[in-house]
Write a protein that holds these residues in place. Structure first.
Motif, PDB file in Angstrom:
ATOM      1  N   ALA A 116      16.179   3.879  -8.419  1.00 27.94           N
ATOM      2  CA  ALA A 116      17.297   3.789  -7.474  1.00 27.94           C
ATOM      3  C   ALA A 116      17.187   4.837  -6.374  1.00 27.94           C
ATOM      4  O   ALA A 116      17.468   4.567  -5.208  1.00 27.94           O
ATOM      5  CB  ALA A 116      18.622   3.946  -8.222  1.00 27.94           C
ATOM      6  N   LEU A 117      16.762   6.045  -6.738  1.00 28.41           N
ATOM      7  CA  LEU A 117      16.657   7.120  -5.754  1.00 28.41           C
ATOM      8  C   LEU A 117      15.511   6.887  -4.774  1.00 28.41           C
ATOM      9  O   LEU A 117      15.658   7.099  -3.570  1.00 28.41           O
ATOM     10  CB  LEU A 117      16.455   8.453  -6.473  1.00 28.41           C
ATOM     11  CG  LEU A 117      17.687   9.028  -7.184  1.00 28.41           C
ATOM     12  CD1 LEU A 117      17.281  10.159  -8.116  1.00 28.41           C
ATOM     13  CD2 LEU A 117      18.725   9.507  -6.180  1.00 28.41           C
ATOM     14  N   THR A 118      14.359   6.467  -5.267  1.00 22.81           N
ATOM     15  CA  THR A 118      13.184   6.324  -4.401  1.00 22.81           C
ATOM     16  C   THR A 118      13.208   5.057  -3.557  1.00 22.81           C
ATOM     17  O   THR A 118      12.593   5.011  -2.496  1.00 22.81           O
ATOM     18  CB  THR A 118      11.888   6.345  -5.232  1.00 22.81           C
ATOM     19  OG1 THR A 118      11.938   5.305  -6.223  1.00 22.81           O
ATOM     20  CG2 THR A 118      11.713   7.684  -5.932  1.00 22.81           C
ATOM     21  N   GLU A 152      24.602  10.469  -6.757  1.00 21.12           N
ATOM     22  CA  GLU A 152      25.459  10.763  -5.605  1.00 21.12           C
ATOM     23  C   GLU A 152      24.838  11.854  -4.733  1.00 21.12           C
ATOM     24  O   GLU A 152      24.827  11.758  -3.509  1.00 21.12           O
ATOM     25  CB  GLU A 152      26.852  11.183  -6.059  1.00 21.12           C
ATOM     26  CG  GLU A 152      27.798  11.431  -4.902  1.00 21.12           C
ATOM     27  CD  GLU A 152      29.249  11.538  -5.319  1.00 21.12           C
ATOM     28  OE1 GLU A 152      30.084  11.830  -4.439  1.00 21.12           O
ATOM     29  OE2 GLU A 152      29.549  11.330  -6.509  1.00 21.12           O
ATOM     30  N   VAL A 153      24.300  12.893  -5.368  1.00 23.14           N
ATOM     31  CA  VAL A 153      23.643  13.967  -4.620  1.00 23.14           C
ATOM     32  C   VAL A 153      22.360  13.456  -3.969  1.00 23.14           C
ATOM     33  O   VAL A 153      22.085  13.709  -2.790  1.00 23.14           O
ATOM     34  CB  VAL A 153      23.331  15.163  -5.541  1.00 23.14           C
ATOM     35  CG1 VAL A 153      22.471  16.185  -4.810  1.00 23.14           C
ATOM     36  CG2 VAL A 153      24.618  15.815  -6.004  1.00 23.14           C
ATOM     37  N   GLY A 154      21.561  12.733  -4.747  1.00 26.57           N
ATOM     38  CA  GLY A 154      20.261  12.292  -4.250  1.00 26.57           C
ATOM     39  C   GLY A 154      20.331  11.278  -3.124  1.00 26.57           C
ATOM     40  O   GLY A 154      19.518  11.304  -2.201  1.00 26.57           O
ATOM     41  N   LEU A 155      21.305  10.372  -3.183  1.00 24.46           N
ATOM     42  CA  LEU A 155      21.422   9.336  -2.151  1.00 24.46           C
ATOM     43  C   LEU A 155      22.195   9.823  -0.931  1.00 24.46           C
ATOM     44  O   LEU A 155      22.014   9.298   0.172  1.00 24.46           O
ATOM     45  CB  LEU A 155      22.102   8.096  -2.740  1.00 24.46           C
ATOM     46  CG  LEU A 155      21.316   7.355  -3.821  1.00 24.46           C
ATOM     47  CD1 LEU A 155      22.162   6.258  -4.448  1.00 24.46           C
ATOM     48  CD2 LEU A 155      20.016   6.775  -3.263  1.00 24.46           C
ATOM     49  N   THR A 163      27.315   2.688  -1.498  1.00 25.35           N
ATOM     50  CA  THR A 163      27.338   1.613  -2.493  1.00 25.35           C
ATOM     51  C   THR A 163      27.466   2.183  -3.896  1.00 25.35           C
ATOM     52  O   THR A 163      28.242   1.692  -4.722  1.00 25.35           O
ATOM     53  CB  THR A 163      26.052   0.771  -2.399  1.00 25.35           C
ATOM     54  OG1 THR A 163      25.991   0.142  -1.116  1.00 25.35           O
ATOM     55  CG2 THR A 163      26.015  -0.305  -3.481  1.00 25.35           C
ATOM     56  N   TRP A 164      26.718   3.256  -4.155  1.00 30.92           N
ATOM     57  CA  TRP A 164      26.749   3.868  -5.482  1.00 30.92           C
ATOM     58  C   TRP A 164      28.135   4.437  -5.799  1.00 30.92           C
ATOM     59  O   TRP A 164      28.642   4.261  -6.908  1.00 30.92           O
ATOM     60  CB  TRP A 164      25.703   4.968  -5.571  1.00 30.92           C
ATOM     61  CG  TRP A 164      25.681   5.655  -6.900  1.00 30.92           C
ATOM     62  CD1 TRP A 164      26.043   6.931  -7.190  1.00 30.92           C
ATOM     63  CD2 TRP A 164      25.274   5.072  -8.146  1.00 30.92           C
ATOM     64  NE1 TRP A 164      25.897   7.179  -8.529  1.00 30.92           N
ATOM     65  CE2 TRP A 164      25.432   6.062  -9.142  1.00 30.92           C
ATOM     66  CE3 TRP A 164      24.803   3.799  -8.507  1.00 30.92           C
ATOM     67  CZ2 TRP A 164      25.111   5.826 -10.484  1.00 30.92           C
ATOM     68  CZ3 TRP A 164      24.499   3.565  -9.845  1.00 30.92           C
ATOM     69  CH2 TRP A 164      24.657   4.568 -10.805  1.00 30.92           C
ATOM     70  N   ARG A 165      28.758   5.086  -4.844  1.00 35.57           N
ATOM     71  CA  ARG A 165      30.085   5.641  -5.084  1.00 35.57           C
ATOM     72  C   ARG A 165      31.094   4.535  -5.380  1.00 35.57           C
ATOM     73  O   ARG A 165      32.000   4.703  -6.212  1.00 35.57           O
ATOM     74  CB  ARG A 165      30.531   6.492  -3.896  1.00 35.57           C
ATOM     75  CG  ARG A 165      29.832   7.849  -3.838  1.00 35.57           C
ATOM     76  CD  ARG A 165      30.444   8.752  -2.798  1.00 35.57           C
ATOM     77  NE  ARG A 165      30.117   8.337  -1.447  1.00 35.57           N
ATOM     78  CZ  ARG A 165      28.991   8.674  -0.822  1.00 35.57           C
ATOM     79  NH1 ARG A 165      28.098   9.428  -1.426  1.00 35.57           N
ATOM     80  NH2 ARG A 165      28.762   8.265   0.416  1.00 35.57           N
TER      81      ARG A 165
END
Length: 258
Positions: A116-118, A152-155, A163-165
């Motif tokens: 998800a992060l990459t 949340e930090v990474g994106l 979207t993640w939040r």
């Protein structure tokens, strides 16, 4: 000498089944930054000195150009002599798979989080995040909260981050999910919560209602959007959230309320 304050995104203590324990310092890097090498070296040296164990720096990137740069090496010293040479371990879209299967994500939440992060800038980003959110729904509360915060930090403040939040808001407030935050809210409500807490929860559920409708392809008019975001009644918003998963038209969430 007073130590400078530096904050790494996340640190994990890793205890392999066979081998020496070590610390994993995780940094999310969205672009090339020439000041980072010194900060990264500081993280590694400080953690090694404090905890007296090996430290591995893991840098997570969302594009191949940044990933290639972040791999270093980064010599630190003078042009004539490098006192240190930093070699981060880098993961990016070129060496992390896209995980779109919930069962696969559940088996390896860490790899699913890295996916998800990459791939946060890919066209599959929303689908990857959906899968990870559902997989985390099966995990214990501490695991859910750790990965929720890491993502949340990474994106950051990106489309994928927003979207993640929203997905995490749905996970936290979805009726019956009974997460730690929801339990705290319900306990507080029984004792008499402040208006600010109620308002904050209402805002989160309102976002979830609109997000569910949009993800299902249901058109949301400005009138519906204004009515949902302007509602401060948590119980009514919960009802609308339930209906948002089934209605054919956005206005149907207000059924029998006219």
């Amino acid at each position: 000498m007073r130590p400078l304050e530096r904050r790494v995104d996340s640190v994990l203590r890793v205890k392999p089944a066979d081998g020496e324990r070590f610390l994993l310092a995780i940094e999310a890097q969205g672009r090339r930054d020439t000041t980072k090498a010194v900060n990264w070296a500081y993280y590694v040296a400080y953690l090694a000195a404090k905890h007296q164990c090996p430290v591995l720096l893991l840098v997570i990137c969302q594009d191949k150009a940044t990933a290639n740069w972040a791999a270093g090496p980064f010599p630190l010293g003078t042009p004539e002599w490098a006192a240190l040479s930093l070699h981060p371990l880098v993961v990016g879209p070129g060496n992390v798979p896209v995980i779109l299967d919930e069962e696969e994500a559940s088996r390896d939440l860490t790899m699913a989080a890295f996916s998800a992060l990459t791939h946060g800038r890919d066209g599959d980003a929303t689908a990857i995040l959906d899968v990870l959110a559902r997989a985390l729904g099966r995990a214990d509360q501490a695991t859910l909260e750790y990965f929720a915060d890491l993502l949340e930090v990474g994106l950051g403040d990106t489309r994928a981050g927003r979207t993640w939040r929203t997905l995490m808001t749905m996970a936290i407030y979805f009726p019956g999910r009974r997460t730690l935050r929801e339990e705290s809210y319900l306990e507080g409500k029984a004792e008499g919560v402040t208006e600010g807490v109620v308002a904050g929860r209402a805002e989160g559920v309102a976002v979830a209602v609109l997000r569910v409708l949009e993800r299902r392809g249901v058109s949301v008019s400005e009138g519906v959007r204004s009515r949902v975001t302007g509602c401060a009644d948590p119980e009514l918003l919960d009802l609308w959230l339930d209906r948002a998963f089934a209605v054919a038209a956005a206005e149907e969430i207000f059924l029998d309320e006219e």
